[in-house]
Design an enzyme around this catalytic site. Structure first.
Site, PDB file in Angstrom:
ATOM      1  N   TYR A 153     -10.140  16.377   0.307  1.00 10.60           N
ATOM      2  CA  TYR A 153     -10.753  15.848  -0.917  1.00 10.60           C
ATOM      3  C   TYR A 153     -12.147  16.428  -0.979  1.00 10.60           C
ATOM      4  O   TYR A 153     -12.805  16.583   0.057  1.00 10.60           O
ATOM      5  CB  TYR A 153     -10.856  14.324  -0.863  1.00 10.60           C
ATOM      6  CG  TYR A 153      -9.549  13.602  -1.089  1.00 10.60           C
ATOM      7  CD1 TYR A 153      -8.827  13.776  -2.266  1.00 10.60           C
ATOM      8  CD2 TYR A 153      -9.041  12.730  -0.131  1.00 10.60           C
ATOM      9  CE1 TYR A 153      -7.633  13.108  -2.480  1.00 10.60           C
ATOM     10  CE2 TYR A 153      -7.838  12.057  -0.342  1.00 10.60           C
ATOM     11  CZ  TYR A 153      -7.141  12.249  -1.513  1.00 10.60           C
ATOM     12  OH  TYR A 153      -5.963  11.596  -1.735  1.00 10.60           O
ATOM     13  N   TYR A 173       0.828  -1.203   0.000  1.00 16.37           N
ATOM     14  CA  TYR A 173       0.000   0.000   0.000  1.00 16.37           C
ATOM     15  C   TYR A 173       0.867   1.261   0.000  1.00 16.37           C
ATOM     16  O   TYR A 173       0.626   2.202  -0.766  1.00 16.37           O
ATOM     17  CB  TYR A 173      -0.948   0.018   1.213  1.00 16.37           C
ATOM     18  CG  TYR A 173      -1.784   1.270   1.224  1.00 16.37           C
ATOM     19  CD1 TYR A 173      -2.841   1.424   0.336  1.00 16.37           C
ATOM     20  CD2 TYR A 173      -1.478   2.333   2.076  1.00 16.37           C
ATOM     21  CE1 TYR A 173      -3.581   2.601   0.293  1.00 16.37           C
ATOM     22  CE2 TYR A 173      -2.205   3.516   2.044  1.00 16.37           C
ATOM     23  CZ  TYR A 173      -3.261   3.641   1.158  1.00 16.37           C
ATOM     24  OH  TYR A 173      -3.980   4.805   1.102  1.00 16.37           O
ATOM     25  N   GLY A 223       9.501  11.783  -4.795  1.00 22.00           N
ATOM     26  CA  GLY A 223      10.860  11.291  -4.995  1.00 22.00           C
ATOM     27  C   GLY A 223      11.938  12.050  -4.250  1.00 22.00           C
ATOM     28  O   GLY A 223      13.120  11.773  -4.441  1.00 22.00           O
ATOM     29  N   VAL A 224      11.554  12.985  -3.390  1.00 25.17           N
ATOM     30  CA  VAL A 224      12.565  13.720  -2.603  1.00 25.17           C
ATOM     31  C   VAL A 224      13.114  12.753  -1.544  1.00 25.17           C
ATOM     32  O   VAL A 224      12.372  12.268  -0.697  1.00 25.17           O
ATOM     33  CB  VAL A 224      11.938  14.959  -1.924  1.00 25.17           C
ATOM     34  CG1 VAL A 224      12.956  15.665  -1.031  1.00 25.17           C
ATOM     35  CG2 VAL A 224      11.370  15.906  -2.970  1.00 25.17           C
ATOM     36  N   ARG A 225      14.388  12.468  -1.638  1.00 20.81           N
ATOM     37  CA  ARG A 225      14.964  11.448  -0.755  1.00 20.81           C
ATOM     38  C   ARG A 225      16.203  11.925  -0.006  1.00 20.81           C
ATOM     39  O   ARG A 225      16.902  11.112   0.606  1.00 20.81           O
ATOM     40  CB  ARG A 225      15.324  10.184  -1.570  1.00 20.81           C
ATOM     41  CG  ARG A 225      14.113   9.481  -2.190  1.00 20.81           C
ATOM     42  CD  ARG A 225      13.195   8.876  -1.131  1.00 20.81           C
ATOM     43  NE  ARG A 225      12.019   8.256  -1.702  1.00 20.81           N
ATOM     44  CZ  ARG A 225      10.825   8.872  -1.840  1.00 20.81           C
ATOM     45  NH1 ARG A 225      10.676  10.135  -1.472  1.00 20.81           N
ATOM     46  NH2 ARG A 225       9.796   8.226  -2.333  1.00 20.81           N
ATOM     47  N   THR A 256      -6.437  18.589  -2.898  1.00 19.33           N
ATOM     48  CA  THR A 256      -5.826  17.630  -3.828  1.00 19.33           C
ATOM     49  C   THR A 256      -6.694  17.522  -5.076  1.00 19.33           C
ATOM     50  O   THR A 256      -7.864  17.141  -4.992  1.00 19.33           O
ATOM     51  CB  THR A 256      -5.662  16.262  -3.135  1.00 19.33           C
ATOM     52  OG1 THR A 256      -4.824  16.454  -1.992  1.00 19.33           O
ATOM     53  CG2 THR A 256      -5.030  15.237  -4.049  1.00 19.33           C
ATOM     54  N   GLN A 295      -5.288  18.522   4.426  1.00 14.58           N
ATOM     55  CA  GLN A 295      -5.494  18.094   3.030  1.00 14.58           C
ATOM     56  C   GLN A 295      -6.945  17.698   2.830  1.00 14.58           C
ATOM     57  O   GLN A 295      -7.503  16.924   3.612  1.00 14.58           O
ATOM     58  CB  GLN A 295      -4.573  16.913   2.705  1.00 14.58           C
ATOM     59  CG  GLN A 295      -4.713  16.377   1.297  1.00 14.58           C
ATOM     60  CD  GLN A 295      -5.745  15.274   1.194  1.00 14.58           C
ATOM     61  OE1 GLN A 295      -5.882  14.478   2.117  1.00 14.58           O
ATOM     62  NE2 GLN A 295      -6.479  15.237   0.084  1.00 14.58           N
ATOM     63  N   ASP A 323       6.690  17.879  -4.509  1.00 16.31           N
ATOM     64  CA  ASP A 323       6.970  16.604  -3.843  1.00 16.31           C
ATOM     65  C   ASP A 323       7.079  15.511  -4.890  1.00 16.31           C
ATOM     66  O   ASP A 323       6.859  15.734  -6.078  1.00 16.31           O
ATOM     67  CB  ASP A 323       5.920  16.264  -2.771  1.00 16.31           C
ATOM     68  CG  ASP A 323       4.578  15.816  -3.343  1.00 16.31           C
ATOM     69  OD1 ASP A 323       4.468  15.561  -4.565  1.00 16.31           O
ATOM     70  OD2 ASP A 323       3.619  15.715  -2.558  1.00 16.31           O
ATOM     71  N   HIS A 379       1.332  12.930  -6.952  1.00 17.57           N
ATOM     72  CA  HIS A 379       0.753  12.058  -5.916  1.00 17.57           C
ATOM     73  C   HIS A 379       1.681  10.864  -5.648  1.00 17.57           C
ATOM     74  O   HIS A 379       1.231   9.746  -5.405  1.00 17.57           O
ATOM     75  CB  HIS A 379      -0.622  11.569  -6.377  1.00 17.57           C
ATOM     76  CG  HIS A 379      -1.632  11.405  -5.285  1.00 17.57           C
ATOM     77  ND1 HIS A 379      -2.744  12.199  -5.151  1.00 17.57           N
ATOM     78  CD2 HIS A 379      -1.712  10.513  -4.262  1.00 17.57           C
ATOM     79  CE1 HIS A 379      -3.475  11.801  -4.115  1.00 17.57           C
ATOM     80  NE2 HIS A 379      -2.860  10.776  -3.555  1.00 17.57           N
ATOM     81  N   SER A 425      -3.769  14.238   6.168  1.00 17.37           N
ATOM     82  CA  SER A 425      -4.693  13.726   5.150  1.00 17.37           C
ATOM     83  C   SER A 425      -6.124  13.674   5.680  1.00 17.37           C
ATOM     84  O   SER A 425      -6.355  13.401   6.862  1.00 17.37           O
ATOM     85  CB  SER A 425      -4.246  12.315   4.744  1.00 17.37           C
ATOM     86  OG  SER A 425      -5.240  11.686   3.983  1.00 17.37           O
TER      87      SER A 425
HETATM   88  C1  FNR Z   1      -0.100   9.566  -0.398  1.00 15.81           C
HETATM   89  N1  FNR Z   1      -0.401  10.816  -0.945  1.00 15.81           N
HETATM   90  C2  FNR Z   1      -1.584  11.439  -0.602  1.00 15.81           C
HETATM   91  N2  FNR Z   1      -1.866  12.678  -1.085  1.00 15.81           N
HETATM   92  C3  FNR Z   1      -2.998  13.317  -0.733  1.00 15.81           C
HETATM   93  O1  FNR Z   1      -3.213  14.431  -1.187  1.00 15.81           O
HETATM   94  N3  FNR Z   1      -3.871  12.723   0.143  1.00 15.81           N
HETATM   95  C4  FNR Z   1      -3.657  11.498   0.683  1.00 15.81           C
HETATM   96  O2  FNR Z   1      -4.445  10.997   1.481  1.00 15.81           O
HETATM   97  C5  FNR Z   1      -2.484  10.813   0.282  1.00 15.81           C
HETATM   98  N4  FNR Z   1      -2.218   9.564   0.766  1.00 15.81           N
HETATM   99  C6  FNR Z   1      -1.032   8.948   0.470  1.00 15.81           C
HETATM  100  C7  FNR Z   1      -0.707   7.724   1.058  1.00 15.81           C
HETATM  101  C8  FNR Z   1       0.514   7.125   0.810  1.00 15.81           C
HETATM  102  C9  FNR Z   1       0.842   5.831   1.458  1.00 15.81           C
HETATM  103  C10 FNR Z   1       1.447   7.757  -0.050  1.00 15.81           C
HETATM  104  C11 FNR Z   1       2.793   7.142  -0.321  1.00 15.81           C
HETATM  105  C12 FNR Z   1       1.134   8.960  -0.637  1.00 15.81           C
HETATM  106  C13 FNR Z   1       0.576  11.519  -1.802  1.00 15.81           C
HETATM  107  C14 FNR Z   1       1.540  12.348  -0.958  1.00 15.81           C
HETATM  108  O3  FNR Z   1       0.897  13.476  -0.415  1.00 15.81           O
HETATM  109  C15 FNR Z   1       2.733  12.861  -1.770  1.00 15.81           C
HETATM  110  O4  FNR Z   1       2.257  13.543  -2.901  1.00 15.81           O
HETATM  111  C16 FNR Z   1       3.700  11.744  -2.221  1.00 15.81           C
HETATM  112  O5  FNR Z   1       3.781  10.731  -1.245  1.00 15.81           O
HETATM  113  C17 FNR Z   1       5.085  12.311  -2.451  1.00 15.81           C
HETATM  114  O6  FNR Z   1       5.921  11.354  -3.017  1.00 15.81           O
HETATM  115  P1  FNR Z   1       6.995  10.481  -2.189  1.00 15.81           P
HETATM  116  O7  FNR Z   1       7.834  11.387  -1.334  1.00 15.81           O
HETATM  117  O8  FNR Z   1       6.235   9.489  -1.392  1.00 15.81           O
HETATM  118  O9  FNR Z   1       7.809   9.865  -3.288  1.00 15.81           O
END
Ligand code: FNR
Length: 372
Positions: A135, A29, A296-298, A161, A133, A294, A263, A111
């Site tokens: 929806y 997940y 891939g920022v590591r 979002t 955040q 955001d 995302h 979230s």
């Molecule tokens: C997310 N992301 C996300 N974005 C959002 O707007 N609402 C959400 O509920 C979620 N939930 C969510 C769950 C999980 C497990 C992940 C990995 C990602 C996206 C998140 O905000 C963000 O854009 C990315 O995770 C950034 O990328 P990296 O750093 O995970 O590569």
């Protein structure tokens, strides 16, 4: 995986540790990208294609990495992006992330689909720079209630979002038959009557993603940004913009900031990486609002590349989950500290003392380097 006595020195060490510890369904997940997972893979690789162009013999004995986001002072231009169901990583969940960010004075997004409530986070982290955040659900009443709760709980911005009119096809999650573990709840939406009531009573058996996904309103348009601004007093950050045209629309519809994001590669696959389109978006808004990024920022080095291109701040997603897996709240505190140490190190070695000195001349895409 690093041995338990080995210090974790970079985000990759946390990732290795977390992958070894997480149950397969949860790892799927968290890690999932959509469809062929091209975008999620490219998101991290792209940072390697941008190279630093340092300056030497500049006095870097004192460095300041502090900045502001939407007027809030923060210690470093990094934050944690909103992620659903963080308690699957560790019971500290979103509260752990919020506390770690509060300790470091960094922004974070909570979230809608969080495993802690809006009110819990406000009470637990009264001094945090916290954004909610959002929806937009078919049932508008639910969205309105969430906004009112965020306002009443001292959240200082809404992160709308906009890249999720439908959920992306995350094949690994679909194959694994993901359901919300029975001991967890989604208090922000559980508290509402109606569509989500079944989640409250029978969470373990509900095909969670399908239920929530089916309630996202796919008919939303730019007018809904105005609708939101009309009844909320909070600034709106539009998250999920990937091109100049949408960036300009966001500004003309009243967005306070734009969050360049795909995302984490979980929505439409095969879109460009956020870093590759960052300059286009920054140039399109021409300083009219802040731009965040955001995906891939590591590392702190990645953060500095994004800031040099024009982002006001860069956000991490999954790495915060890996920090949680390692040591709960303390794990996220430690992970954020190491990212900040890397930001500081990047600044020193680039030859800059404060973020205002950074500009695009400090990075270049490798394809533009002189060829012999
Ligand atoms: C997310 N992301 C996300 N974005 C959002 O707007 N609402 C959400 O509920 C979620 N939930 C969510 C769950 C999980 C497990 C992940 C990995 C990602 C996206 C998140 O905000 C963000 O854009 C990315 O995770 C950034 O990328 P990296 O750093 O995970 O590569």
């Amino acid at each position: 995986m690093p041995a338990s006595s080995t210090p974790l020195l970079c985000v990759g060490d946390y990732e290795d540790y977390a992958k070894d510890k997480l149950p397969a369904m949860v790892e799927d997940y968290f890690m999932a990208g959509s469809s062929s997972e091209q975008t999620v893979k490219e998101n991290t690789l792209v940072y390697k294609r941008y190279r630093f162009r340092p300056r030497v013999l500049k006095d870097v004995s004192k460095r300041d990495m502090s900045t502001t986001v939407l007027g809030s002072p923060v210690s470093c231009p990094v934050g944690v992006a909103p992620m659903s169901m963080c308690r699957m990583a560790h019971l500290d969940g979103e509260m752990g992330i919020a506390k770690a960010c509060e300790r470091h004075q960094l922004p974070f997004g909570l979230s809608t689909v969080s495993t802690f409530s809006i009110e819990d986070i406000a009470v637990g982290t009264p001094n945090s720079v916290r954004w909610f955040q959002l929806y937009i659900f078919k049932e508008r009443r639910l969205t309105e209630t969430l906004v009112r709760r965020a306002e009443a709980s001292g959240f200082s911005a809404l992160v709308l979002t906009v890249d999720a009119p439908f959920a992306g096809r995350r094949l690994s999650t679909m194959r694994g038959g993901f359901t919300l573990p029975g001991h967890l709840r989604l208090p922000n939406i559980d508290a509402s009557d109606g569509i989500f009531k079944s989640l409250r009573t029978d969470a373990a058996k509900v095909p969670y993603l399908e239920v929530v996904g089916s309630q996202l309103d796919p008919s939303i348009t730019w007018d809904d940004v105005k609708w939101l601004l009309n009844f909320s007093r909070l600034p709106v950050i539009v998250k999920g913009v990937l091109n100049a045209e949408d960036a300009r629309k966001a500004v003309s519809h009243g967005a306070a900031a734009i969050w360049v994001s795909n995302h984490g590669g979980r929505q439409l696959d095969s879109v460009p990486t956020s870093l590759d389109v960052l300059a286009e978006v920054v140039d399109a808004v021409g300083g009219c609002c802040e731009v965040y990024v955001d995906g891939g920022v590591r590392s702190g080095y990645d953060v500095i590349k994004a800031i040099a291109i024009g982002a006001r701040a860069a956000f991490i997603g999954r790495p915060a989950l890996w920090g949680l897996v390692h040591k709960g709240t303390e794990g996220v505190v430690n992970l954020l500290q190491l990212v900040k140490d890397e930001v500081d190190n990047a600044m020193a070695l680039l030859g800059i003392s404060n973020l205002g000195e950074l500009n695009r001349s400090y990075v270049t895409h490798e394809s533009l380097l002189p060829k012999l």
